[in-house]
Design a protein around this motif. Structure first.
Motif, PDB file in Angstrom:
ATOM      1  N   GLY A 185       0.663  -1.170   0.039  1.00 20.70           N
ATOM      2  CA  GLY A 185       0.034  -0.036  -0.134  1.00 20.70           C
ATOM      3  C   GLY A 185       0.821   1.189  -0.065  1.00 20.70           C
ATOM      4  O   GLY A 185       1.725   1.490  -0.898  1.00 20.70           O
ATOM      5  N   SER A 186       0.710   2.122   0.899  1.00 23.09           N
ATOM      6  CA  SER A 186       1.373   3.146   1.091  1.00 23.09           C
ATOM      7  C   SER A 186       2.581   3.384   1.923  1.00 23.09           C
ATOM      8  O   SER A 186       3.438   4.337   2.141  1.00 23.09           O
ATOM      9  CB  SER A 186       0.351   4.594   1.487  1.00 23.09           C
ATOM     10  OG  SER A 186       0.004   4.230   2.761  1.00 23.09           O
ATOM     11  N   ARG A 187       2.747   2.084   2.492  1.00 23.23           N
ATOM     12  CA  ARG A 187       4.051   1.848   3.571  1.00 23.23           C
ATOM     13  C   ARG A 187       5.166   2.007   2.893  1.00 23.23           C
ATOM     14  O   ARG A 187       5.551   1.675   1.604  1.00 23.23           O
ATOM     15  CB  ARG A 187       3.759   0.554   4.146  1.00 23.23           C
ATOM     16  CG  ARG A 187       2.721   0.347   5.040  1.00 23.23           C
ATOM     17  CD  ARG A 187       2.856  -0.921   6.033  1.00 23.23           C
ATOM     18  NE  ARG A 187       2.995  -2.122   5.309  1.00 23.23           N
ATOM     19  CZ  ARG A 187       2.065  -2.658   4.858  1.00 23.23           C
ATOM     20  NH1 ARG A 187       0.785  -2.384   4.989  1.00 23.23           N
ATOM     21  NH2 ARG A 187       2.088  -3.886   4.270  1.00 23.23           N
ATOM     22  N   GLN A 201       9.122  -2.229  -0.314  1.00 21.09           N
ATOM     23  CA  GLN A 201       8.748  -2.767  -1.404  1.00 21.09           C
ATOM     24  C   GLN A 201       7.296  -3.345  -1.503  1.00 21.09           C
ATOM     25  O   GLN A 201       6.744  -3.776  -0.481  1.00 21.09           O
ATOM     26  CB  GLN A 201       9.742  -3.845  -1.702  1.00 21.09           C
ATOM     27  CG  GLN A 201      10.991  -3.489  -1.941  1.00 21.09           C
ATOM     28  CD  GLN A 201      12.047  -4.508  -1.727  1.00 21.09           C
ATOM     29  OE1 GLN A 201      12.216  -4.872  -0.978  1.00 21.09           O
ATOM     30  NE2 GLN A 201      13.212  -4.530  -2.853  1.00 21.09           N
ATOM     31  N   ASP A 202       6.541  -3.329  -2.521  1.00 17.40           N
ATOM     32  CA  ASP A 202       5.253  -3.541  -2.782  1.00 17.40           C
ATOM     33  C   ASP A 202       5.009  -4.968  -2.428  1.00 17.40           C
ATOM     34  O   ASP A 202       4.234  -5.470  -1.915  1.00 17.40           O
ATOM     35  CB  ASP A 202       4.614  -3.441  -4.110  1.00 17.40           C
ATOM     36  CG  ASP A 202       4.820  -1.897  -4.420  1.00 17.40           C
ATOM     37  OD1 ASP A 202       3.766  -1.172  -3.684  1.00 17.40           O
ATOM     38  OD2 ASP A 202       5.648  -1.420  -5.425  1.00 17.40           O
ATOM     39  N   PHE A 203       6.045  -6.123  -2.860  1.00 14.73           N
ATOM     40  CA  PHE A 203       6.319  -7.138  -2.314  1.00 14.73           C
ATOM     41  C   PHE A 203       7.444  -7.628  -1.605  1.00 14.73           C
ATOM     42  O   PHE A 203       8.576  -8.163  -1.997  1.00 14.73           O
ATOM     43  CB  PHE A 203       6.080  -8.242  -3.591  1.00 14.73           C
ATOM     44  CG  PHE A 203       4.963  -8.118  -4.476  1.00 14.73           C
ATOM     45  CD1 PHE A 203       3.719  -8.757  -4.416  1.00 14.73           C
ATOM     46  CD2 PHE A 203       5.047  -7.108  -5.555  1.00 14.73           C
ATOM     47  CE1 PHE A 203       2.865  -8.466  -5.086  1.00 14.73           C
ATOM     48  CE2 PHE A 203       4.063  -6.901  -6.410  1.00 14.73           C
ATOM     49  CZ  PHE A 203       2.628  -7.698  -6.450  1.00 14.73           C
ATOM     50  N   VAL A 219      12.924  -4.692  -9.450  1.00 12.23           N
ATOM     51  CA  VAL A 219      11.584  -4.323  -9.844  1.00 12.23           C
ATOM     52  C   VAL A 219      10.861  -4.959 -11.009  1.00 12.23           C
ATOM     53  O   VAL A 219      11.546  -5.501 -11.971  1.00 12.23           O
ATOM     54  CB  VAL A 219      11.836  -2.829 -10.514  1.00 12.23           C
ATOM     55  CG1 VAL A 219      10.619  -2.012 -10.966  1.00 12.23           C
ATOM     56  CG2 VAL A 219      12.614  -1.892  -9.502  1.00 12.23           C
ATOM     57  N   LEU A 220       9.534  -5.220 -10.682  1.00 12.72           N
ATOM     58  CA  LEU A 220       8.747  -5.623 -11.781  1.00 12.72           C
ATOM     59  C   LEU A 220       8.190  -4.730 -12.570  1.00 12.72           C
ATOM     60  O   LEU A 220       7.068  -3.875 -12.012  1.00 12.72           O
ATOM     61  CB  LEU A 220       7.605  -6.740 -10.972  1.00 12.72           C
ATOM     62  CG  LEU A 220       6.854  -7.186 -12.090  1.00 12.72           C
ATOM     63  CD1 LEU A 220       7.412  -8.323 -12.938  1.00 12.72           C
ATOM     64  CD2 LEU A 220       5.363  -7.941 -11.419  1.00 12.72           C
ATOM     65  N   ILE A 279      10.758  -7.539  -3.987  1.00 14.70           N
ATOM     66  CA  ILE A 279      10.648  -6.911  -5.325  1.00 14.70           C
ATOM     67  C   ILE A 279       9.483  -5.817  -5.446  1.00 14.70           C
ATOM     68  O   ILE A 279       8.337  -5.635  -4.527  1.00 14.70           O
ATOM     69  CB  ILE A 279       9.752  -7.936  -6.250  1.00 14.70           C
ATOM     70  CG1 ILE A 279      10.621  -9.248  -6.474  1.00 14.70           C
ATOM     71  CG2 ILE A 279       9.472  -7.421  -7.591  1.00 14.70           C
ATOM     72  CD1 ILE A 279      10.106 -10.318  -7.073  1.00 14.70           C
ATOM     73  N   GLU A 280       9.813  -4.518  -5.917  1.00 12.42           N
ATOM     74  CA  GLU A 280       8.960  -3.473  -5.982  1.00 12.42           C
ATOM     75  C   GLU A 280       8.324  -3.440  -7.500  1.00 12.42           C
ATOM     76  O   GLU A 280       8.818  -4.029  -8.487  1.00 12.42           O
ATOM     77  CB  GLU A 280       9.788  -2.261  -6.175  1.00 12.42           C
ATOM     78  CG  GLU A 280       9.212  -0.888  -6.415  1.00 12.42           C
ATOM     79  CD  GLU A 280       8.498  -0.338  -4.992  1.00 12.42           C
ATOM     80  OE1 GLU A 280       8.087   0.518  -5.180  1.00 12.42           O
ATOM     81  OE2 GLU A 280       8.542  -1.032  -4.122  1.00 12.42           O
TER      82      GLU A 280
END
Length: 221
Positions: free
Chosen positions: A59-61, A64-66, A115-116, A71-72
């Motif tokens: 989310g907004s934390r 990285q997204d994962f 990064v994805l 992985i971002e």
């Protein structure tokens, strides 16, 4: 729609590849999300749509997204000839408490370690609902790329640390730049001026230049 987080890098990539060719309207309907008329007030909508389908948790934390996979996720709008239409936001630039901070410890390096990239159609004349998702790319910076990123980060952070934040402009940084990042001009934050005294200024963010992200997308898988 509640998509559970992917349990492996392969599962994440497979999910991203399965979105290729679908329109935003199709993906939004499946996710139960309304398609906005424009993205001026919903700039993060595309990223949120893709996150919903891939099972991102951050989310907004500021991580990285994962994070469990390291992985971002970055969606990147492209022109009809496949070139990025804008620079890519990485993270907020720290303006205080940066004494002793190194590239290895930096939030930028963490975010860009893997990064994805998910390319999407981004031409403004194309209705949002009719835009499509392209084929994703999982990327880790090469030694040469990380050297360029580090050089830009160190130059820009030195300017911040020495109170020269207002000297930073669009010409600084070969592959990564710093730009103001705020919803409006009243959203001020703390920084240090040339005299060493605390000042108020606009928040700043690190952005990858479009020629750099274009070169990433052109790399062979």
């Amino acid at each position: 729609m509640q998509t559970t987080p992917p349990q492996s890098e392969l599962e994440l990539v497979n999910r991203a590849e399965s979105l290729t060719g679908y329109s935003f309207a199709e993906l939004a309907e499946e996710a139960g999300i309304a398609v906005p008329k424009d993205l001026r007030r919903d700039k993060g909508w595309v990223g949120q749509l893709i996150e919903a389908h891939l099972g991102a948790e951050a989310g907004s934390r500021p991580e990285q997204d994962f994070a469990h996979l390291g992985i971002e996720l970055k969606t990147i709008p492209l022109s009809h000839i496949g070139k990025p239409l804008e620079s890519t936001f990485v993270c907020v630039a720290p303006l205080t408490g940066i004494h002793g901070l190194t590239w290895q410890q930096s939030h930028v390096r963490q975010k860009l370690s893997k990064v994805l990239w998910v390319p999407v159609e981004g031409e403004r004349e194309l209705p949002i609902s009719e835009r499509h998702v392209g084929f994703p790319k999982l990327w880790t910076p090469s030694l040469e790329q990380e050297t360029l990123l580090r050089a830009d980060w160190e130059e820009l952070m030195e300017m911040i640390a020495t109170g020269r934040i207002h000297e930073i402009n669009a010409r600084h940084g070969e592959v990564m730049q710093i730009r103001p990042k705020a919803a409006n001009s009243r959203a001020l934050t703390d920084a240090y001026g040339a005299s060493g005294k605390q000042i108020k200024t606009l928040p700043r963010g690190f952005y990858l230049r479009s020629h750099f992200t274009h070169s990433i997308l052109l790399e062979s898988q």
